[in-house]
Motif scaffolding. Structure first.
Motif, PDB file in Angstrom:
ATOM      1  N   ALA A   1      -9.000 -10.391  -0.196  1.00 63.66           N
ATOM      2  CA  ALA A   1      -8.221  -9.630  -0.917  1.00 63.66           C
ATOM      3  C   ALA A   1      -7.726 -10.363  -2.098  1.00 63.66           C
ATOM      4  N   GLU A   2      -6.523 -10.656  -1.228  1.00 65.98           N
ATOM      5  CA  GLU A   2      -5.272 -11.084  -1.707  1.00 65.98           C
ATOM      6  C   GLU A   2      -5.376 -13.409  -1.567  1.00 65.98           C
ATOM      7  N   ASN A   3      -5.674 -12.778  -0.186  1.00 71.60           N
ATOM      8  CA  ASN A   3      -5.548 -14.121   0.275  1.00 71.60           C
ATOM      9  C   ASN A   3      -4.540 -14.248   0.972  1.00 71.60           C
ATOM     10  N   LEU A   4      -3.617 -12.721   2.108  1.00 71.25           N
ATOM     11  CA  LEU A   4      -2.540 -13.015   2.701  1.00 71.25           C
ATOM     12  C   LEU A   4      -3.058 -12.559   3.839  1.00 71.25           C
ATOM     13  N   PRO A   5      -4.753 -12.579   4.577  1.00 68.73           N
ATOM     14  CA  PRO A   5      -4.880 -12.521   6.069  1.00 68.73           C
ATOM     15  C   PRO A   5      -3.127 -12.465   7.297  1.00 68.73           C
ATOM     16  N   ALA A   6      -2.355 -12.838   6.485  1.00 67.99           N
ATOM     17  CA  ALA A   6      -1.553 -12.249   7.575  1.00 67.99           C
ATOM     18  C   ALA A   6      -0.764 -10.802   7.695  1.00 67.99           C
ATOM     19  N   HIS A   7      -1.432 -10.557   6.489  1.00 60.79           N
ATOM     20  CA  HIS A   7      -0.631  -8.973   6.044  1.00 60.79           C
ATOM     21  C   HIS A   7      -1.693  -8.688   6.777  1.00 60.79           C
ATOM     22  N   GLY A   8      -3.097  -8.580   6.924  1.00 61.43           N
ATOM     23  CA  GLY A   8      -4.241  -7.903   7.861  1.00 61.43           C
ATOM     24  C   GLY A   8      -3.807  -7.815   9.361  1.00 61.43           C
ATOM     25  N   ALA A   9      -3.326  -8.894   9.734  1.00 59.86           N
ATOM     26  CA  ALA A   9      -3.287  -9.240  11.589  1.00 59.86           C
ATOM     27  C   ALA A   9      -2.179  -8.348  11.211  1.00 59.86           C
ATOM     28  N   ALA A  10      -0.794  -8.289  10.970  1.00 57.22           N
ATOM     29  CA  ALA A  10       0.144  -7.841  11.158  1.00 57.22           C
ATOM     30  C   ALA A  10      -0.316  -5.876  11.153  1.00 57.22           C
ATOM     31  N   VAL A  11      -1.086  -5.332  10.699  1.00 55.25           N
ATOM     32  CA  VAL A  11      -1.714  -3.726  10.997  1.00 55.25           C
ATOM     33  C   VAL A  11      -2.765  -3.999  12.263  1.00 55.25           C
ATOM     34  N   THR A  12      -3.943  -5.058  12.551  1.00 48.20           N
ATOM     35  CA  THR A  12      -4.679  -4.683  13.720  1.00 48.20           C
ATOM     36  C   THR A  12      -3.771  -5.054  14.914  1.00 48.20           C
ATOM     37  N   ALA A  13      -2.932  -6.652  14.708  1.00 47.15           N
ATOM     38  CA  ALA A  13      -2.501  -6.690  16.009  1.00 47.15           C
ATOM     39  C   ALA A  13      -1.357  -5.417  16.522  1.00 47.15           C
ATOM     40  N   ARG A  14      -1.659  -4.208  16.224  1.00 52.69           N
ATOM     41  CA  ARG A  14      -0.981  -2.745  16.914  1.00 52.69           C
ATOM     42  C   ARG A  14      -2.207  -2.258  17.682  1.00 52.69           C
ATOM     43  N   PHE A  15      -3.765  -2.454  17.631  1.00 52.99           N
ATOM     44  CA  PHE A  15      -4.657  -1.650  18.168  1.00 52.99           C
ATOM     45  C   PHE A  15      -5.293  -2.936  18.823  1.00 52.99           C
ATOM     46  N   VAL A  16      -4.535  -4.519  19.241  1.00 52.30           N
ATOM     47  CA  VAL A  16      -4.899  -5.101  20.355  1.00 52.30           C
ATOM     48  C   VAL A  16      -4.587  -4.611  21.603  1.00 52.30           C
TER      49      VAL A  16
END
Length: 460
Positions: free
Chosen positions: A445-460
């Motif tokens: 929503a804030e157009n900061l996708p790397a913020h989200g990626a920093a979380v999902t990277a922990r569950f790959v």
């Protein structure tokens, strides 16, 4: 209790009683005023030359930063008339000052220290550790700053009480490095007044500098490198203490480099009173703050015109009998002082909140209930037996308070001035997983996708 340093001897009486005292009146009765109009109507000092002060202070700060002890030496000669190589006060001078201190003054200082320490220690805030969900803890821990620089003014009076008011809350907060500066005094061999030194010694403060004004604030904010003159002055994290317009301006200019308490100026008292007030006591309390300096503000706010008449008579009589009669008369006759007539108690409270006094006394029927209705004041003194003088010395409260209306948004000096709240976040994997989708959604929503990626990277 703030002051405007000057060159007069601290103990010398003022010359003569001077002309008849003029305590002006401002009549607000029958007028519906907005907050902005009330702020414009209450007494204030004529505008000080802030622009010229900023120019002068900025030059002093730059000089101290560039030339260190050489600049301090020249400034001590220029402003204080003393020859100085290094401003550090020798430990022997601190011990000697305490040794020769008048026993009555020592007893008073010790009582003041005990009461201030008890109140300061009670101000410590509790840490928070909140288990916000399974495996998720959010904490807030209060941590003291490492080092503080405390300023104690000189000039028309001597302020060992300000040593207490600055040092005690810093120590109660757990500050490990405390340094104090006060102007050098020619009559005391270029050292601060011995009573200032004695108060520092009583509190165990051994890092004391004979530096006055804006140069003291600059020294604490930026530090002074070691040089031929001697050891360095380390920069502080927080600088506190009252002073004149140059000290206040210096604190404003270094704010952001260091933390400050407030930009304190000349002292002020407001008294909210009704027809039940004792005019003799009201006058005595107005005079008590007027004796600080000619720029001090003394304001009476009341719905009783007979009280104003009676207080005016008392002011004339009592001002003529006090030691610093000329100084008091000048302060009481200035544009910063006067009586404000209001329709009723409600308008009086509104005027008090608009004025936002450093010190506010309540002399009304049911004074505690009236005090509870006040929103803006540095400190409130309730009833006949809680004068500002008590707070200046021995109430246990702190007398380093916001002035010039800044009590509407600033607090007096207290333990939290020297503390920082540090937040600590501790989530385990499962706890993070439960909010991961929310983090990703907000990041997108804030157009900061790397913020989200920093979380999902922990569950790959």
């Amino acid at each position: 209790m703030n002051s405007t340093p000057a060159t007069a001897s601290p103990s010398a009486p003022d010359a003569g009683a001077g002309p008849a005292l003029h305590f002006r009146r401002i009549d607000l009765r029958g007028r519906e005023l907005t907050l902005a109009q009330l702020r414009a109507a209450v007494p204030r000092a004529a505008g000080e030359r802030v622009a010229s002060a900023e120019t002068a202070v900025a030059g002093i700060i730059a000089d101290v930063r560039e030339r260190g002890f050489a600049a301090l030496t020249e400034l001590a000669q220029k402003f204080d008339g003393v020859t100085q190589v290094h401003p550090r006060v020798p430990a022997a001078a601190l011990g000697q000052a305490l040794e020769v201190l008048d026993p009555a003054v020592r007893a008073a200082l010790e009582e003041s220290i005990d009461r201030a320490r008890a109140f300061a220690q009670a101000q410590r805030l509790a840490d928070v550790d909140l288990p916000i969900a399974d495996g998720a803890v959010v904490s807030q821990h209060w941590v003291p700053v490492r080092r503080v620089g405390l300023y104690v003014p000189g000039g028309l009076a001597v302020y060992p009480s300000s040593v207490i008011m600055n040092v005690v809350p810093a120590l109660a907060a757990g500050v490990s490095s405390v340094a104090l500066a006060s102007p050098p005094q020619k009559e005391f061999g270029g050292l601060p007044h011995p009573t200032i030194l004695a108060a520092a010694a009583l509190l165990g403060v051994d890092e004391v500098y004979a530096i006055g004004g804006a140069q003291a604030i600059a020294s604490f904010a930026y530090g002074v490198p070691e040089g031929a003159a001697g050891d360095a002055i380390e920069p502080a994290d927080v600088v506190t203490g009252p002073g004149n317009i140059f000290v206040a301006t210096a604190k404003r200019l270094v704010k952001g480099v260091v933390g400050i308490d407030s930009e304190a100026g000349a002292t002020e008292i407001a008294i909210l009173a009704d027809a039940t007030a004792n005019p003799r006591l009201v006058a005595a309390d107005l005079i008590s703050q007027a004796e600080h300096d000619p720029g001090a503000a003394s304001v009476l706010i009341t719905d009783s015109e007979p009280l104003v008449d009676a207080v005016a008579i008392e002011l004339d009589v009592q001002a003529g009998a006090t030691r610093h009669a000329d100084r008091v008369r000048r302060a009481l006759s200035g544009t910063q002082s006067g009586a404000v007539l209001v329709d009723d108690l409600a308008q009086g409270i509104a005027a008090c909140d608009a004025y936002a006094a450093e010190h506010l006394e309540i002399h009304t029927a049911d004074a505690p209930a009236v005090a509870a209705r006040i929103r803006n004041a540095g400190a409130i003194f309730v009833g006949d037996y809680s004068p500002v003088s008590l707070g200046d010395y021995c109430a246990g409260s702190n007398h380093v308070l916001p002035t010039s209306g800044t009590a509407a948004f600033s607090s007096g000096l207290n333990v939290t001035t020297f503390l920082r709240a540090i937040q600590v976040i501790n989530y385990d994997k499962a706890a993070l997983a439960r909010v991961a989708g929310h983090v990703v959604a907000l990041a997108e929503a804030e157009n900061l996708p790397a913020h989200g990626a920093a979380v999902t990277a922990r569950f790959v």
